[in-house]
Design a protein around this motif. Structure first.
Motif, PDB file in Angstrom:
ATOM      1  N   ASP A 207      57.495  61.327  33.309  1.00 26.79           N
ATOM      2  CA  ASP A 207      58.454  61.494  32.206  1.00 26.79           C
ATOM      3  C   ASP A 207      57.910  62.505  31.206  1.00 26.79           C
ATOM      4  O   ASP A 207      57.049  62.188  30.388  1.00 26.79           O
ATOM      5  CB  ASP A 207      58.697  60.149  31.514  1.00 26.79           C
ATOM      6  N   PRO A 208      58.413  63.746  31.223  1.00 31.33           N
ATOM      7  CA  PRO A 208      57.882  64.793  30.327  1.00 31.33           C
ATOM      8  C   PRO A 208      58.237  64.590  28.862  1.00 31.33           C
ATOM      9  O   PRO A 208      57.693  65.288  27.992  1.00 31.33           O
ATOM     10  CB  PRO A 208      58.533  66.076  30.878  1.00 31.33           C
ATOM     11  N   ASN A 209      59.144  63.662  28.548  1.00 33.62           N
ATOM     12  CA  ASN A 209      59.538  63.428  27.161  1.00 33.62           C
ATOM     13  C   ASN A 209      58.619  62.456  26.426  1.00 33.62           C
ATOM     14  O   ASN A 209      58.822  62.203  25.240  1.00 33.62           O
ATOM     15  CB  ASN A 209      60.976  62.894  27.108  1.00 33.62           C
ATOM     16  N   ILE A 210      57.637  61.905  27.112  1.00 25.96           N
ATOM     17  CA  ILE A 210      56.720  60.954  26.493  1.00 25.96           C
ATOM     18  C   ILE A 210      55.438  61.662  26.088  1.00 25.96           C
ATOM     19  O   ILE A 210      54.832  62.381  26.882  1.00 25.96           O
ATOM     20  CB  ILE A 210      56.411  59.789  27.445  1.00 25.96           C
ATOM     21  N   LEU A 211      55.047  61.456  24.834  1.00 28.91           N
ATOM     22  CA  LEU A 211      53.817  62.038  24.308  1.00 28.91           C
ATOM     23  C   LEU A 211      52.903  60.927  23.805  1.00 28.91           C
ATOM     24  O   LEU A 211      53.335  59.790  23.597  1.00 28.91           O
ATOM     25  CB  LEU A 211      54.123  63.008  23.162  1.00 28.91           C
ATOM     26  N   ILE A 212      51.651  61.285  23.603  1.00 24.35           N
ATOM     27  CA  ILE A 212      50.661  60.323  23.102  1.00 24.35           C
ATOM     28  C   ILE A 212      50.475  60.527  21.599  1.00 24.35           C
ATOM     29  O   ILE A 212      50.386  61.659  21.117  1.00 24.35           O
ATOM     30  CB  ILE A 212      49.321  60.476  23.839  1.00 24.35           C
ATOM     31  N   ARG A 213      50.415  59.412  20.901  1.00 25.34           N
ATOM     32  CA  ARG A 213      50.114  59.424  19.475  1.00 25.34           C
ATOM     33  C   ARG A 213      48.795  58.702  19.260  1.00 25.34           C
ATOM     34  O   ARG A 213      48.631  57.562  19.690  1.00 25.34           O
ATOM     35  CB  ARG A 213      51.228  58.738  18.684  1.00 25.34           C
ATOM     36  N   THR A 214      47.857  59.346  18.607  1.00 26.02           N
ATOM     37  CA  THR A 214      46.551  58.732  18.366  1.00 26.02           C
ATOM     38  C   THR A 214      46.628  57.829  17.136  1.00 26.02           C
ATOM     39  O   THR A 214      47.618  57.808  16.414  1.00 26.02           O
ATOM     40  CB  THR A 214      45.470  59.801  18.162  1.00 26.02           C
ATOM     41  N   GLU A 215      45.545  57.091  16.891  1.00 29.69           N
ATOM     42  CA  GLU A 215      45.518  56.205  15.725  1.00 29.69           C
ATOM     43  C   GLU A 215      45.036  56.921  14.467  1.00 29.69           C
ATOM     44  O   GLU A 215      44.971  56.325  13.402  1.00 29.69           O
ATOM     45  CB  GLU A 215      44.629  54.998  15.997  1.00 29.69           C
ATOM     46  N   PHE A 216      44.736  58.219  14.580  1.00 30.69           N
ATOM     47  CA  PHE A 216      44.252  58.966  13.428  1.00 30.69           C
ATOM     48  C   PHE A 216      45.426  59.465  12.588  1.00 30.69           C
ATOM     49  O   PHE A 216      46.433  59.940  13.105  1.00 30.69           O
ATOM     50  CB  PHE A 216      43.396  60.158  13.877  1.00 30.69           C
ATOM     51  N   ILE A 217      45.292  59.367  11.263  1.00 28.51           N
ATOM     52  CA  ILE A 217      46.327  59.784  10.330  1.00 28.51           C
ATOM     53  C   ILE A 217      46.090  61.235   9.924  1.00 28.51           C
ATOM     54  O   ILE A 217      44.971  61.601   9.549  1.00 28.51           O
ATOM     55  CB  ILE A 217      46.329  58.878   9.082  1.00 28.51           C
ATOM     56  N   ASN A 218      47.133  62.058  10.020  1.00 25.91           N
ATOM     57  CA  ASN A 218      47.005  63.476   9.669  1.00 25.91           C
ATOM     58  C   ASN A 218      47.194  63.684   8.174  1.00 25.91           C
ATOM     59  O   ASN A 218      47.322  62.729   7.399  1.00 25.91           O
ATOM     60  CB  ASN A 218      47.994  64.318  10.482  1.00 25.91           C
ATOM     61  N   GLU A 219      47.255  64.956   7.757  1.00 25.32           N
ATOM     62  CA  GLU A 219      47.357  65.274   6.339  1.00 25.32           C
ATOM     63  C   GLU A 219      48.691  64.830   5.739  1.00 25.32           C
ATOM     64  O   GLU A 219      48.799  64.634   4.529  1.00 25.32           O
ATOM     65  CB  GLU A 219      47.179  66.788   6.143  1.00 25.32           C
ATOM     66  N   GLU A 220      49.721  64.698   6.583  1.00 24.83           N
ATOM     67  CA  GLU A 220      51.027  64.244   6.105  1.00 24.83           C
ATOM     68  C   GLU A 220      51.119  62.734   5.959  1.00 24.83           C
ATOM     69  O   GLU A 220      52.164  62.190   5.601  1.00 24.83           O
ATOM     70  CB  GLU A 220      52.144  64.730   7.045  1.00 24.83           C
ATOM     71  N   GLY A 221      50.027  62.038   6.261  1.00 21.03           N
ATOM     72  CA  GLY A 221      50.027  60.588   6.168  1.00 21.03           C
ATOM     73  C   GLY A 221      50.667  59.906   7.356  1.00 21.03           C
ATOM     74  O   GLY A 221      51.041  58.729   7.271  1.00 21.03           O
ATOM     75  N   GLU A 222      50.794  60.601   8.475  1.00 23.15           N
ATOM     76  CA  GLU A 222      51.389  60.056   9.687  1.00 23.15           C
ATOM     77  C   GLU A 222      50.381  60.108  10.829  1.00 23.15           C
ATOM     78  O   GLU A 222      49.431  60.884  10.805  1.00 23.15           O
ATOM     79  CB  GLU A 222      52.656  60.837  10.062  1.00 23.15           C
ATOM     80  N   LYS A 223      50.619  59.272  11.830  1.00 20.47           N
ATOM     81  CA  LYS A 223      49.756  59.287  13.005  1.00 20.47           C
ATOM     82  C   LYS A 223      49.933  60.605  13.761  1.00 20.47           C
ATOM     83  O   LYS A 223      51.059  61.079  13.953  1.00 20.47           O
ATOM     84  CB  LYS A 223      50.091  58.115  13.925  1.00 20.47           C
ATOM     85  N   ALA A 224      48.821  61.194  14.193  1.00 21.98           N
ATOM     86  CA  ALA A 224      48.853  62.498  14.861  1.00 21.98           C
ATOM     87  C   ALA A 224      49.449  62.373  16.262  1.00 21.98           C
ATOM     88  O   ALA A 224      49.023  61.528  17.054  1.00 21.98           O
ATOM     89  CB  ALA A 224      47.447  63.082  14.934  1.00 21.98           C
TER      90      ALA A 224
END
Length: 324
Positions: A207-224
């Motif tokens: 499924d090419p529409n699925i991506l991985i999100r890490t547990e690290f928070i980026n500068e925007e305050g969201e998970k990367a």
């Protein structure tokens, strides 16, 4: 003569028999207990605050964890927790009214307000039990890497979280052969997730529409969120599937979050549950006329002090865990 009078006054002051703040022995001992309990909760919350800010870049975002409402499907961040808080605060209001009615020797009013307080406490305890069950069960599932990091999944088109059940493929293997219906059981396997790692990896690659999100928070305050190439590379680090949260693993992020959540909210929930039981005992004593015969309702006031303390502690727990 003056020195004699002074000596007599000093003897009266230091000779005992004084009642600080005009409080009875029972209320004074309740205050001592509440102060010591407040120090205990303060230590727990201080430890939580230290751990959170030490691992702030991997700490779960409360708005993404506590999104459930009983009997409703969808994303309702903090709605039910706010409802629980409202119920507990209102139970404190009814306790105030019960104490005031006791001061005026209004037995029926004390019974009515104590009953409402018990109902409010029972709703809160039941809601907290439901919240625990939902937190333990999990919602989306995730993968854990060799280093203990959590990898979550998102839909590239919408940006919303994706559950592993939405894309994982069922691969026939030993698990299918050893199902209960086939008469062969696993006795030493323990907990098994809905899908194994191979099934999740196969479904992710398909499924090419699925991506991985890490547990690290980026500068925007969201998970990367990683792109597709980065996601495929990160997938190689996964070693097992995680569903829900417990004291060992946590699909929402840092396992310390789950440890503190279970410990602090559980400790507070035990206080509320104990308060409900004590309120029930006091309630029946009021119904039987025990305090009416004594001529005062001081026991209602003492249990009221405990109940207000429990409500106050929840305000801090609510702020630390859910709002900050």
């Amino acid at each position: 003569m003056d020195s004699t009078v002074t000596t007599g006054a000093e003897e009266n002051v230091w000779g005992g028999g004084n009642r600080p703040l005009g409080a009875s022995y029972g209320k004074l001992m309740m205050w001592f207990f509440l102060v010591s309990d407040a120090l205990t909760f303060s230590g727990f919350l201080a430890a939580y605050g230290f751990s959170r800010f030490k691992f702030i870049e991997t700490w779960p975002i409360a708005d993404e964890v506590f999104t459930h409402v009983p009997f409703f499907h969808g994303n309702y961040p903090m709605y039910y927790v706010a409802f629980m808080t409202f119920i507990l605060i209102m139970s404190s209001v009814t306790m105030v009214l019960a104490v005031d009615a006791g001061h005026n020797n209004k037995k029926n009013a004390v019974i009515w307000y104590m009953f409402l307080t018990i109902i409010g406490g029972a709703i809160f305890v039941g809601s907290q039990a439901w919240e625990w069950a939902t937190f333990i069960k999990g919602d989306y599932g995730a993968l854990e890497t060799k280093g203990g990091r959590i990898l979550q999944f998102v839909n590239a088109d919408t940006g919303d979280r994706a559950a592993i059940g939405d894309f994982a493929k069922t691969i026939p293997g030993e698990r299918v052969k050893h199902e209960n219906k086939n008469g062969i059981w696993y006795y030493d396997e323990g907990y098994m997730p809905s899908y194994n790692l191979e099934e999740v990896v196969a479904g992710f690659k398909a499924d090419p529409n699925i991506l991985i999100r890490t547990e690290f928070i980026n500068e925007e305050g969201e998970k990367a969120v990683l792109n597709r190439e980065q996601s495929l590379a990160k997938l190689k680090e996964a070693v097992l599937v995680v569903e829900g949260a417990n004291l060992v693993r946590n699909e929402y992020g840092s396992r310390l979050f789950a440890d503190f959540f279970f410990f602090i909210t559980g400790f507070h929930g035990f206080h509320v549950f104990s308060g409900v039981l004590i309120n029930v005992i006091i309630f029946f004593n009021v119904v039987l006329g025990t305090y009416e015969r004594r001529g005062h309702y001081e026991m209602v006031e003492k249990v009221g002090l405990y109940w207000h303390f429990v409500d106050l502690v929840w305000v801090f727990v609510f702020t630390f865990f859910y709002l900050v």
